[in-house]
Every structure is written in structure tokens, then in C-alpha cells.
Motif scaffolding. Structure first.
Motif, PDB file in Angstrom:
ATOM      1  N   GLU A   8      -1.050   8.430  -2.134  1.00  0.00           N
ATOM      2  CA  GLU A   8       0.402   8.529  -1.947  1.00  0.00           C
ATOM      3  C   GLU A   8       0.992   7.191  -1.505  1.00  0.00           C
ATOM      4  OE1 GLU A   8       1.500  11.677   0.642  1.00  0.00           O
ATOM      5  OE2 GLU A   8       1.209  13.223  -0.884  1.00  0.00           O
TER       6      GLU A   8
ATOM      7  N   GLN B  21      10.372   2.415 -13.277  1.00  0.00           N
ATOM      8  CA  GLN B  21       9.240   1.912 -12.526  1.00  0.00           C
ATOM      9  C   GLN B  21       8.256   1.149 -13.421  1.00  0.00           C
ATOM     10  OE1 GLN B  21       8.357   2.152  -8.969  1.00  0.00           O
ATOM     11  NE2 GLN B  21      10.571   2.208  -9.171  1.00  0.00           N
TER      12      GLN B  21
ATOM     13  N   GLY C  73       1.557   5.066  -4.550  1.00  0.00           N
ATOM     14  CA  GLY C  73       2.316   5.596  -5.676  1.00  0.00           C
ATOM     15  C   GLY C  73       1.569   6.506  -6.615  1.00  0.00           C
ATOM     16  N   GLN C  74       0.359   6.946  -6.241  1.00  0.00           N
ATOM     17  CA  GLN C  74      -0.441   7.817  -7.116  1.00  0.00           C
ATOM     18  C   GLN C  74      -0.283   9.271  -6.674  1.00  0.00           C
ATOM     19  OE1 GLN C  74      -2.128   5.972  -9.622  1.00  0.00           O
ATOM     20  NE2 GLN C  74      -0.985   4.315  -8.647  1.00  0.00           N
TER      21      GLN C  74
ATOM     22  N   SER D 214       8.459   7.109  -8.736  1.00  0.00           N
ATOM     23  CA  SER D 214       7.222   6.836  -9.479  1.00  0.00           C
ATOM     24  C   SER D 214       7.227   7.494 -10.853  1.00  0.00           C
ATOM     25  CB  SER D 214       6.007   7.324  -8.678  1.00  0.00           C
ATOM     26  OG  SER D 214       5.949   8.738  -8.636  1.00  0.00           O
ATOM     27  N   LYS D 215       8.044   8.533 -11.002  1.00  0.00           N
ATOM     28  CA  LYS D 215       8.122   9.227 -12.286  1.00  0.00           C
ATOM     29  C   LYS D 215       9.206   8.646 -13.196  1.00  0.00           C
ATOM     30  CE  LYS D 215       6.676  13.665 -10.329  1.00  0.00           C
ATOM     31  NZ  LYS D 215       7.063  15.074 -10.084  1.00  0.00           N
TER      32      LYS D 215
ATOM     33  N   ARG E  23      10.072   8.129  -3.076  1.00  0.00           N
ATOM     34  CA  ARG E  23       9.076   7.314  -3.781  1.00  0.00           C
ATOM     35  C   ARG E  23       8.407   8.123  -4.881  1.00  0.00           C
ATOM     36  NH1 ARG E  23       4.856   4.566  -0.063  1.00  0.00           N
ATOM     37  NH2 ARG E  23       4.346   3.613  -2.067  1.00  0.00           N
ATOM     38  N   ARG E  24       8.152   9.392  -4.605  1.00  0.00           N
ATOM     39  CA  ARG E  24       7.539  10.244  -5.626  1.00  0.00           C
ATOM     40  C   ARG E  24       8.444  10.339  -6.861  1.00  0.00           C
ATOM     41  NH1 ARG E  24       3.896  14.450  -4.895  1.00  0.00           N
ATOM     42  NH2 ARG E  24       4.305  14.393  -2.652  1.00  0.00           N
TER      43      ARG E  24
ATOM     44  N   ARG F 295       1.141  -2.831 -10.430  1.00  0.00           N
ATOM     45  CA  ARG F 295       0.696  -1.499 -10.861  1.00  0.00           C
ATOM     46  C   ARG F 295      -0.817  -1.374 -10.743  1.00  0.00           C
ATOM     47  NH1 ARG F 295       2.998  -0.483 -16.631  1.00  0.00           N
ATOM     48  NH2 ARG F 295       3.483  -2.710 -16.600  1.00  0.00           N
TER      49      ARG F 295
ATOM     50  N   ASP G  38       9.177   0.782  -0.580  1.00  0.00           N
ATOM     51  CA  ASP G  38       7.815   0.320  -0.315  1.00  0.00           C
ATOM     52  C   ASP G  38       7.687  -0.444   0.997  1.00  0.00           C
ATOM     53  OD1 ASP G  38       6.734   1.441  -2.588  1.00  0.00           O
ATOM     54  OD2 ASP G  38       7.094  -0.327  -3.824  1.00  0.00           O
TER      55      ASP G  38
END
Length: 417
Positions: free
Chosen positions: A218, A94, A221-222, A89-90, A85-86, A102, A59
Motif C-alpha cells: 500500500e 498515473q 501504490g500496489q 493509482s487506478k 492514493r488508491r 513505477r 506521496d
């Protein structure tokens, strides 16, 4: 979208020269940041599709793309970091993020939703955002720094839908305008002026009801929502892309998404969007080179400092706004090129990032202040809305989109100076 295996296959292109880290704006102000090489190619050799537990430095990257612009081997360093990061995030770990962070990621990522809310009653919303107590609440509840200059809202840019009767015909020159969230909800006047300019040079402008390009999502984190937005926007563009209609952007970050990220989405429209997307001034300069740009300029007696946004540089198209504005009689414009402004979308709004963002922008702020103090220019101009917000916050100097200067030359708006 490139798979992690494809990214891993490019690891050996990294020469370990450290140019990316030497030029990284974040690494210059944050001694604890391991830099693009360390966070990208070096750690990717350990990740190789896996998650490094407790990897918090992801981040720290602001996604300014400076590392990719300076890499002599063309390694997609930022893409490696974003893919990591992707994946993170899954991952279940996290969920250990605090509720505050969040929720902040959800709020800052939904620039489109915030915009739709803000334009309902922009005067009241802008007043609320200036109340010190409200900013303190945002700081404590969402870790959005109370000193950061949040963008204000105005009347939203209207959607202009084409009936489709002339798509693909030569009888009507037309373009599709992708305004982006900042123009649509925070600075719609700039979008309306841009449409006037395009109409003046003979182009009908279509503005479909696009969603956010996905970059703010992105960055916060979305990733799944960003992916859905991309597919939705490409489907709206599909009939125009198939007809060869240019897609025009006035926001450099949206333009970079359309040119670099959208072509990797799994849809037939993605095969066309990269080659048919243009920054406004990139499009105008191509018209000029073909002798198709009207040059009926009136004199505009004004001087400006120009800040080239990082995401404009990343497009590899040079600085077409400068080339166009220098055609206008009376306009004096100085390219400062003094580095990143530091805001990087929503990066500089975050409580733990605000001071670093201001340090990143310090070189630019000082260059602007010195130039203005010498009388080199009266105001600033830049294509990026986030850069505009940060420049005005860091220097107090009036900053506008360069299309407004062009509109004055075309007699489409009064010279406000």
C-alpha cells in the motif's frame, strides 16, 4: 473496507484545530507539505470520490498515523489519504509517472519477494548491497538513496504448520504467529527466539505460510496486491480464528494492519481478526494480569533506551514491552519517546525522501546519543524492524527487539553483553 462515501460522511468531525499538522513529523521538516488536515479532510471535500489532477502531495505522507493519534475528533485522516492514493493509482494520469518511479514502487512494495530472493544466499546478497557501485546503480536506476541503510538478510524463519488435530481443543494451548517480512527474511533469529519464549510459557506456536501483510504494498501504490494478500492471509487464519486461537505479531506495523485494516476486508474471517490479534507483549501482559505468565526470571544486568514505534502507539495498547521488561531483575530501561524515527517502512529509502526522513529522526537520534553518552543505557530496544534499522543508521548504537531481553531472563539465550 470503508467506502469513500463513508469517509466523506466524517468530514464534518474535523474541527480545523490543526493539531494533526502541528504534530505531523513530515510537516515539521517539509515546509512545502500542506499537512494532514490539508491533504486529508480539506482536500477530501473537493475530491468527494473524484481525482484531483496533478495532486502530487499524496506521496509526502509517510503513513506514520501520528495525525490520527492526535486528532481530538477521531477523524481517520491517514485512511482518507490512502483512499485518495488508491483512487489515483487506478487513474490513467498515473501512467505519466516515470518508469524509474513505477519500478521502484514495485520493488519496494514487494518486500516478501525481495526477502525470498535475499535468503537464497544471504552472505552474498548482503555483500552486494554494501558495494558502493551497486548502491550508486540503485540510486540512479530506481531512486533508492545510496546512503540509506538497507536491511540485511539471513536464514529465513521456517514455516511451522499445524496438522489441525488439536485446533480448538483445551488440551493444548496454542497461538498463531504472524512474523511479517522483516522477521521472516531479515531477522529470523528474533522470530525463533519469540517462538522459544512462547513455548517456555506453555504455548505451541503455529507459523502458517503467510504472505506479506500488505503495508509495504500500500505504501508503494500496489493496492490490489495488498488486498489479495489480506484475503489470502485471512483464509489461512480462518480455522484458527474460528477456534478462538490468538494471532500474535512481533512487528508493530503488521499488528496494526491485522487490527485496523484486515477487519475491513470482505470476508467472514475479517469479523474475528481484529479482536483476536495481539502484539506479543500485549499478549504477555494480559497473561501477567491473569497470573498466568511464568516469572522465573534470572537477573539481566543491562540498561536500555526504548523507542516506542509510531504503529505501536496507533494500536492504543500503551507500551506493554516496558511493563514486562521492568519485571526482570537487573534490567534498567528508559522510555525515550522522542518522536518518529523517520524511516516509515520504505519511505526513507527513497532518494527524494531520504534527507527529510533523517531530519524527522534527528530529535530521536540526538536523544539516543545524549542518553548513551551520559551512560543512561548501553543499547537500544524497539519492536519495529524498520525503526531498528534507522536507529542504528542514525546513531550507530546497537538495537534489538525486546523479546531478546526477555529470552535472556528466561535463560533461553546467552546474554551477549
Amino acid at each position: 473496507m470503508d467506502s469513500r462515501d463513508e469517509l466523506a460522511a466524517r468530514l464534518d468531525a474535523c474541527q480545523k484545530c490543526n493539531v494533526c499538522t502541528a504534530q505531523c513529523p513530515v510537516a515539521k521538516v517539509n515546509p512545502h507539505f500542506i499537512g494532514p488536515k490539508g491533504l486529508g479532510p480539506d482536500r477530501e471535500r473537493f475530491r468527494m470520490g473524484q481525482i484531483i489532477q496533478g495532486e502530487t502531495a499524496l506521496d509526502d505522507c509517510s503513513n506514520c498515523k501520528t495525525c490520527e493519534m492526535t486528532c481530538p475528533s477521531g477523524v481517520k485522516i491517514t485512511r482518507m489519504i490512502l483512499e485518495a492514493r488508491r483512487a489515483a493509482s487506478k487513474a490513467s494520469h498515473q501512467n505519466t509517472l516515470s518508469l524509474k518511479l513505477r519500478l521502484r514502487g514495485y520493488v519496494l512494495g514487494r518486500a516478501e519477494y525481495l526477502g525470498k530472493l535475499g535468503v537464497i544466499c544471504p552472505t552474498m546478497m548482503n555483500h552486494v548491497l554494501k558495494i558502493k557501485f551497486m548502491r550508486l546503480v540503485l540510486d540512479k536506476a530506481l531512486a533508492i538513496n545510496e546512503s540509506a541503510s538497507l536491511p540485511l538478510y539471513g536464514k529465513s524463519l521456517e514455516v511451522q504448520v499445524d496438522k489441525g488435530s488439536r485446533i480448538g481443543t483445551s488440551a493444548c494451548k496454542q497461538v498463531v504467529y504472524f512474523p511479517g517480512c522483516f522477521t521472516r527474511y531479515n531477522e529470523a533469529d528474533t522470530g525463533r527466539i519469540m517462538i522459544k519464549v512462547l513455548e517456555h510459557i506453555g504455548y505451541k506456536t503455529i507459523v502458517p505460510n503467510f504472505h506479506c501483510c500488505g503495508l509495504p504494498l500500500e505504501a508503494n501504490g500496489q493496492f490490489e496486491k495488498a488486498h489479495k494478500n489480506g484475503l489470502y492471509n485471512l483464509e489461512l487464519m480462518r480455522p484458527y480464528l474460528e477456534a478462538g486461537t490468538p494471532i500474535i505479531t512481533s512487528c508493530t506495523s503488521c499488528g496494526l494492519m491485522l487490527k485496523e485494516d484486515y477487519p475491513r476486508l470482505q470476508t467472514t474471517s475479517a469479523l474475528l481478526v481484529g479482536a483476536q490479534s495481539y502484539d506479543l507483549f500485549e499478549f504477555l501482559w494480559q497473561l501477567y494480569e491473569r497470573g498466568e505468565l511464568p516469572l522465573d526470571f534470572q537477573e539481566v544486568k543491562a540498561s536500555y533506551g526504548y523507542h516506542p514505534p509510531c504503529h505501536l502507539k496507533a494500536q492504543g495498547i500503551g507500551i506493554p514491552a516496558l511493563r514486562i521488561l521492568r519485571l526482570i531483575p537487573g534490567v534498567k530501561i528508559r522510555n525515550l519517546d522522542a518522536g518518529c524515527c523517520g524511516l516509515a517502512g520504505s519511505y526513507g529509502f527513497k532518494a527524494e525522501k531520504y534527507d527529510k526522513a533523517m531530519k524527522i529522526g534527528r530529535t530521536l537520534f540526538e536523544a539516543i546519543t545524549v542518553g548513551a553518552g551520559r551512560g543512561d543505557y548501553q543499547g537500544m530496544t524497539t519492536e519495529c524492524g524498520a525503526c531498528k534499522v534507522q536507529i542504528q543508521h542514525g546513531t550507530g548504537l546497537s538495537t534489538e527487539h525486546p523479546v531478546r531481553i526477555l529470552a535472556k531472563a528466561y535463560r533461553l539465550m546467552m546474554d551477549e553483553r
